[in-house]
Design an enzyme around this catalytic site. Sequence first.
Site, mmCIF file in Angstrom:
data_model
loop_
_atom_site.group_PDB
_atom_site.id
_atom_site.type_symbol
_atom_site.label_atom_id
_atom_site.label_comp_id
_atom_site.label_asym_id
_atom_site.label_seq_id
_atom_site.Cartn_x
_atom_site.Cartn_y
_atom_site.Cartn_z
ATOM 1 N N SER A 148 -15.411 50.958 22.727
ATOM 2 C CA SER A 148 -15.848 51.181 21.494
ATOM 3 C C SER A 148 -17.248 50.446 21.316
ATOM 4 O O SER A 148 -17.341 49.421 21.418
ATOM 5 C CB SER A 148 -14.903 50.810 20.400
ATOM 6 O OG SER A 148 -15.321 51.084 19.114
ATOM 7 N N ASN A 182 -14.853 46.250 23.472
ATOM 8 C CA ASN A 182 -15.737 46.197 22.317
ATOM 9 C C ASN A 182 -17.131 46.044 23.148
ATOM 10 O O ASN A 182 -17.463 45.188 23.615
ATOM 11 C CB ASN A 182 -15.591 44.969 21.440
ATOM 12 C CG ASN A 182 -16.663 45.062 20.465
ATOM 13 O OD1 ASN A 182 -16.865 45.960 19.661
ATOM 14 N ND2 ASN A 182 -17.628 44.086 20.665
ATOM 15 N N GLU A 183 -18.037 47.089 23.102
ATOM 16 C CA GLU A 183 -19.311 47.237 23.134
ATOM 17 C C GLU A 183 -19.861 46.973 24.574
ATOM 18 O O GLU A 183 -21.066 46.725 24.661
ATOM 19 C CB GLU A 183 -20.139 46.433 22.280
ATOM 20 C CG GLU A 183 -19.758 47.023 20.637
ATOM 21 C CD GLU A 183 -20.913 46.109 19.797
ATOM 22 O OE1 GLU A 183 -20.961 46.564 18.878
ATOM 23 O OE2 GLU A 183 -21.345 45.181 20.294
ATOM 24 N N VAL A 184 -18.775 46.982 25.555
ATOM 25 C CA VAL A 184 -19.268 46.787 27.005
ATOM 26 C C VAL A 184 -20.101 48.031 27.426
ATOM 27 O O VAL A 184 -21.055 48.237 28.145
ATOM 28 C CB VAL A 184 -18.281 46.300 27.937
ATOM 29 C CG1 VAL A 184 -18.681 46.057 29.329
ATOM 30 C CG2 VAL A 184 -17.356 45.301 27.221
ATOM 31 N N HIS A 229 -20.690 52.731 16.761
ATOM 32 C CA HIS A 229 -21.006 51.565 16.036
ATOM 33 C C HIS A 229 -22.492 51.758 15.622
ATOM 34 O O HIS A 229 -23.617 51.959 16.220
ATOM 35 C CB HIS A 229 -21.168 50.350 16.941
ATOM 36 C CG HIS A 229 -19.884 50.064 17.277
ATOM 37 N ND1 HIS A 229 -19.509 48.952 17.920
ATOM 38 C CD2 HIS A 229 -18.605 50.629 17.329
ATOM 39 C CE1 HIS A 229 -18.140 48.853 18.324
ATOM 40 N NE2 HIS A 229 -17.607 49.907 17.891
#
Length: 856
Positions: free
Chosen positions: A507, A459-461, A525
Site C-alpha cells: 500500500s 506499507n510503502e515498500v 497515498h
Amino acid sequence: MAKKLLKPAAFLLLLLAAHSVLAQPAKTSRESARVKIPLHSGWTFREVGKGEWHKAAVPGCVHTDLLANKLIEDPFYRDDEPKLQWIGKTDWEYQTTFDAPADLLRREHVEMVFEGLDTYANVTLNGATLLEADNMFRTWRVDCKRLLKPGANTLHVTFRSPINEVLPLMAKMSYQLPAVNDQGEKTSPFTRKAPYQFGWDWGPRFVTSGVWRPVSLEAWDSARVESLRVVQNQIGRDSAQMTAEVEVVSTGAADATVVVENLTDKGTPARQPLKLAAGTNKVAVNFTINKPRLWWPAGMGAQPLYDLRARLLVGGREVDEAAARVGLRTVELRQQPDREGKSFTFVVNGVPVFAKGANWIPADSFPTRITAERYRQLLESARDANMNMLRVWGGGIYESDEFYRLCDEMGLLVWQEFMFACSMYPGDQAFLDNVRAEATDNVKRLRNHPSIVIWCGNNEVETAWQHWGWKQNLPAKLWDDYKKIFHGVLPEVVAEQDPARPYWPSSPSSNLEDDPDSQRMGDVHYWEVWHAAKPFTEYEKQHPRFMSEYGFQSFPQIETVNAYTLPADHDIQSPVMLAHQKHPRGNQLIREYMLRDYPEPKDFDSFLYVSQVLQAEGIKVGAEHLRRIMPHNMGSLYWQIDDCWPVASWSSIDYFGRWKALQFYARRFYNDLLVSPHVENNNVEFYVVSDRTQATPAELVVTLTDFDGHALSENRKSVEVAALASKSYLSLPAEELLRGRDAKSVFLDCELLVGGKAVSANRLFFRPYKELTLPAPHVTTDAARAQGGLNVTLKSDKLARAVYLSAEGLDGTFSDNYFDLIPGKEVRVEFRARRAPSPEEFRARLKVRSLADAFR
C-alpha cells in the site's frame, strides 16, 4: 525521583511473589484434557549479570519495568527520550520460579508456550537451553517436560539488544538496507520487531525487550487441537452451509470424534469421527446454521456474531476444545476494468462499501500498556465518527485479540497489513522461513474475524523502491528479495490458511500492473499536501480509485501539552516542543499553512487551537471530494486516528483519548448522508452523497446568510437521494447567489432535511477566513441537568466559527465541539461525565472559545 508516567490509563504494577505454585489439574472425568497454566507471577529482571534483581511485569517490557521500579524518568516527559536510548543497546535478563506438581509431570506432554518474545531471546529452564527466539510476532511452543523437575523450577530469559545484534552483520555488507524512519542505527529491516519502536516521523525511538505477550505451560496426553478455521461455503436466506476445519496434533494412532456446536443458536451438534495418526491431522466437519443473520459493516446493518466450539473426543472423553466467534458475511475486493482503469471496491454481502475511516497505529510505544478500556474508547470513537474501516498499518504490531473482537462487535472493517514498512528486507532462506512462520501464526490467529477484509503485504515498500531513489542506488537483488516475500511467501500463506480473503502486495500499489502511485487502479497515498506544501485544494485534483493515506498535522490540546511540558516550554520552537514533533519541518509547515488562511494566533494556546481547526478544515476538503467522486473512488482513510505518545502529529485523537477538531469534523463528513456544496466552473454544485442502501426522500435547503444571521435568500428543493451514490441535486451560478453582495460578508448555509429534521449541514464560504469581515460574536450558554450529565444550550448574536467548549478540571466529554454557531439557531450539546457536576459548578468551569478569540 522518577516522575509519574504519562499514559491514558493507570499502569497497574502487580505485586508479585518471588515464588509461585502452579494450580494442580483437577481430578475429574476431564483429567486427560489439555490444561493451560499461566506463568505471569514472580518475575524479576536486571541488566545481564549486573546488580540486584527487580520486580517485573509479564506481559511487559524493560522500559515499563524500569519505570515501575523508579530506575528511569518518564520516557514521555519533556526531552527524556534521548536520555534513555541506552536501554535498547543493553542486554537484559528475566527469570521466575514455579513449582511443578506431580500431576503435571505425569502428563504425556508438557509444553512451554510463549505468545510473544521481544525479540532476540535465549530461554533456559533449570539451566538447560529450551528455546532460541528471534521474532517478536511469532508464537513459540516447545516441549519442556524433559527439563521439568518436581518442586521448584527456574525459567530464565536473556534478551540481547536488538540493535547490537544486527550491527556486526551490517558492518560486513557493502550496502545498507534503507530504513528511512529509524531514528538511529538503521537496524530495523533485519529484525522481526515492531518497526515504529525504532522511531518514526510521529513517534519516539524506544527499542524494547521483554516477554510482551502471555506465557504458559500446556499439558496434554493423547491429542490436542492446534487450530480451528470456520469456512462459510454458502449463505442463503434460510441456511448457511458451513465447514469447521479442525487441525489436531496427536501422539499416535487413535479413534477420535470432533463435535462442532453452535453455542449461540444451540442447535444440534455436528459430529465427525476420524482416525488419528501421529503428527498433524486435519478434519472437516460440515454443519448448518439455520435462518442466518448477516454481519454488516457499521452503518449498513447489525453485527450478529455466532459463538462456535469444536470439541475433540478420544476414547469417548473430551481432551481438548477450540472456540471461534464468527460473523456471517461475504467479502470481495472488486477490481473491474472500466474506462478510467480498474475499480478498487470492497463488496460485503453483495453491496459495494465506500470505506470511510482512518489509519491505525499502535496506541502506545509500549504495547502492553494498551488496556481493553483504551481499545474500546478508541474504537468506539471511530464508530461514533461514522467510520467503517481502519487500516492496521504495517509499521506497528499485529494487534491484540481484543482489538479485533471489538472491531467485530462494532462493524469496523479492518485493512490488515503484515508488519513491514518503508524498508527493503533480506531475502535469505532463514529470513524467509521466519517470515513464513510469523505470517502463518498471525493469519491462523486472526482469520475467523469477520472484520478483517484484506491482507496487505506492506506499507510503502513498492512505491519507495520505484520513487525514493532506491531502485537507482541499491542492488537489483533487493527487488528480487522483495518479490520473494510480498509476491511469494505472504500470498502463499494467505492462499493456504485463509483463501477466502483477498491479498494485496503493498500500500500503495497497482499489483505491478502500473506505477504503484497510479490513480487508475489500486490504492493511493497522496502526500503533496503536507510534504510538498501544496494547498488543500490540490486534494480536489486527485481522482484515485481508493485513497488509503492522506493527512495533515495539528497539535494536541493544551491539557495534553501540559502533561509533558513546563510553562517555560510553551513556544512551538522550544526544545521540548520540538522533541515532541518528529517531522523535521512539522511546526514550520503547520505555521506556513496556517498563515495562508488565518491571521497570526495571539498566543501559544490559541496556536494549538487554530492548528486543530486548520487540520480539520483541510482534511474536510479531501474527504468530501473523495466522497463526491464515488463510485470512481471508493475509499477515504486519512492518516491517522491515534497516537502512541503525546505529540504534534496527524492524529484526530491524541494520546490521552481527547478528540481533536478533526474527529468531530469526521463525524460530519463521514455521515451516511452528506450535503457537500462545491464551486465548479463558477457554479455552486450542491452534492448529496449517500451510503444508504435505499433511496431517501429529502429536502435540500440552501440559505445565503450574512454574519448577523439574516437570511438574504433561500432555495428549497425536494430530492430523492439515490442509494449508494453521489450526485449534484442543485446547481446555482455563484453570481446569481451573491447578487452583488460582498463575498467577504456572507456564506451559504446548506441543510439536508429528512422528515423535516436536518441530517446533514454544511457551510460554504467564498473567501478564506482571514479575508472575511467577521464581527466579534457574543456567545451565551445555559446548562441544565440531564441523565448522565448536563445539556448545554448555546446561542450567538453573530456567526461564531469553530466553537470549542472545555470544562477545566471536570472529567467529562462534550457530544459535539468545533461547530459553527449561527445567529438565530441554538445548538444543544451534552456534557457527559461519570460524576455529573451541578449546573452552577459547570458554568464556573465552562470555557467557550471561537476563532474570533484566537487572534488579536
